[in-house]
Design an enzyme around this catalytic site. Structure first.
Site, PDB file in Angstrom:
ATOM      1  N   GLU A  36       0.553   3.937   1.781  1.00 55.93           N
ATOM      2  CA  GLU A  36       0.881   4.434   3.122  1.00 55.93           C
ATOM      3  C   GLU A  36       2.180   3.806   3.630  1.00 55.93           C
ATOM      4  OE1 GLU A  36      -1.997   3.346   1.996  1.00 55.93           O
ATOM      5  OE2 GLU A  36      -3.689   4.024   3.193  1.00 55.93           O
ATOM      6  N   CYS A  76       0.824  -1.214   0.000  1.00 57.13           N
ATOM      7  CA  CYS A  76       0.000   0.000   0.000  1.00 57.13           C
ATOM      8  C   CYS A  76       0.858   1.263   0.000  1.00 57.13           C
ATOM      9  CB  CYS A  76      -0.881   0.051   1.240  1.00 57.13           C
ATOM     10  SG  CYS A  76      -2.157  -1.197   1.300  1.00 57.13           S
TER      11      CYS A  76
HETATM   12  N1  THU Z   1      -4.357   0.392  -1.232  1.00 58.93           N
HETATM   13  C1  THU Z   1      -3.514   1.325  -0.721  1.00 58.93           C
HETATM   14  O1  THU Z   1      -2.457   1.606  -1.288  1.00 58.93           O
HETATM   15  N2  THU Z   1      -3.859   1.942   0.426  1.00 58.93           N
HETATM   16  C2  THU Z   1      -5.019   1.733   1.095  1.00 58.93           C
HETATM   17  O2  THU Z   1      -5.247   2.342   2.128  1.00 58.93           O
HETATM   18  C3  THU Z   1      -6.012   0.793   0.578  1.00 58.93           C
HETATM   19  C4  THU Z   1      -5.578  -0.005  -0.593  1.00 58.93           C
HETATM   20  C5  THU Z   1      -4.004  -0.236  -2.502  1.00 58.93           C
HETATM   21  C6  THU Z   1      -3.636  -1.688  -2.438  1.00 58.93           C
HETATM   22  C7  THU Z   1      -3.964  -2.132  -3.841  1.00 58.93           C
HETATM   23  O3  THU Z   1      -2.861  -1.846  -4.683  1.00 58.93           O
HETATM   24  C8  THU Z   1      -5.112  -1.247  -4.266  1.00 58.93           C
HETATM   25  O4  THU Z   1      -5.095  -0.136  -3.382  1.00 58.93           O
HETATM   26  C9  THU Z   1      -6.466  -1.919  -4.221  1.00 58.93           C
HETATM   27  O5  THU Z   1      -6.694  -2.543  -3.012  1.00 58.93           O
END
Ligand code: THU
Length: 137
Positions: A58, A56
């Site tokens: 974050e 993710c």
């Molecule tokens: N994702 C994030 O980067 N941050 C979040 O808080 C929620 C989900 C990403 C993971 C994945 O690459 C995409 O969003 C879909 O879940």
């Protein structure tokens, strides 16, 4: 004391979102953290054909700050192209509790909606370093 330039942080997160590698979900997320030394570290989500390896935005931003030796994160901005603002996943909430427990969290979308929250509000009753300390006393 470092003052938080919210606009600069939001812009950094927006720019990071444009660099996200999300060919599978096509859901791009951008994050930016401001550290006590006044530096901004960014990250977009990075996916993998082996889906669970995805990281993710974050955590890319927080780990990037830690990798540079930073240990105090004052604020974290997260940007998504959603109708409402984003809601960080459970794994990222746990990482915030560990590595940025006191930071201000700004959740933003591209329309300018914003919610301010905190790691402890996002993950109440969390498991954290203090519990390990208690068990080892
Ligand atoms: N994702 C994030 O980067 N941050 C979040 O808080 C929620 C989900 C990403 C993971 C994945 O690459 C995409 O969003 C879909 O879940």
């Amino acid at each position: 004391m470092t003052l938080v330039d919210y606009e600069a942080l939001a812009t950094a997160a927006q720019n990071a979102r444009n660099l996200a590698y999300a060919p599978y979900s096509r859901f791009q997320v951008g994050a930016a953290v401001l550290t006590a030394s006044g530096k901004i570290f960014c990250g977009g989500n990075i996916e993998n054909a082996a889906y669970p390896l995805t990281m993710c935005a974050e955590r890319v931003a927080i780990y990037s700050a830690y990798a540079a030796g930073e240990r105090e994160i004052l604020a974290l901005a997260v940007v998504t192209a959603t109708d409402d603002v984003a809601s960080p996943c459970g794994a990222c909430r746990q990482v915030m509790i560990e590595l940025a427990p006191q930071c201000e969290v700004l959740l933003l979308n591209l329309q300018g909606d914003e919610r301010r929250t905190s790691p402890h509000e996002l993950l109440p009753h969390s498991f954290g370093p203090s519990q390990l300390d208690e068990a080892n006393r």
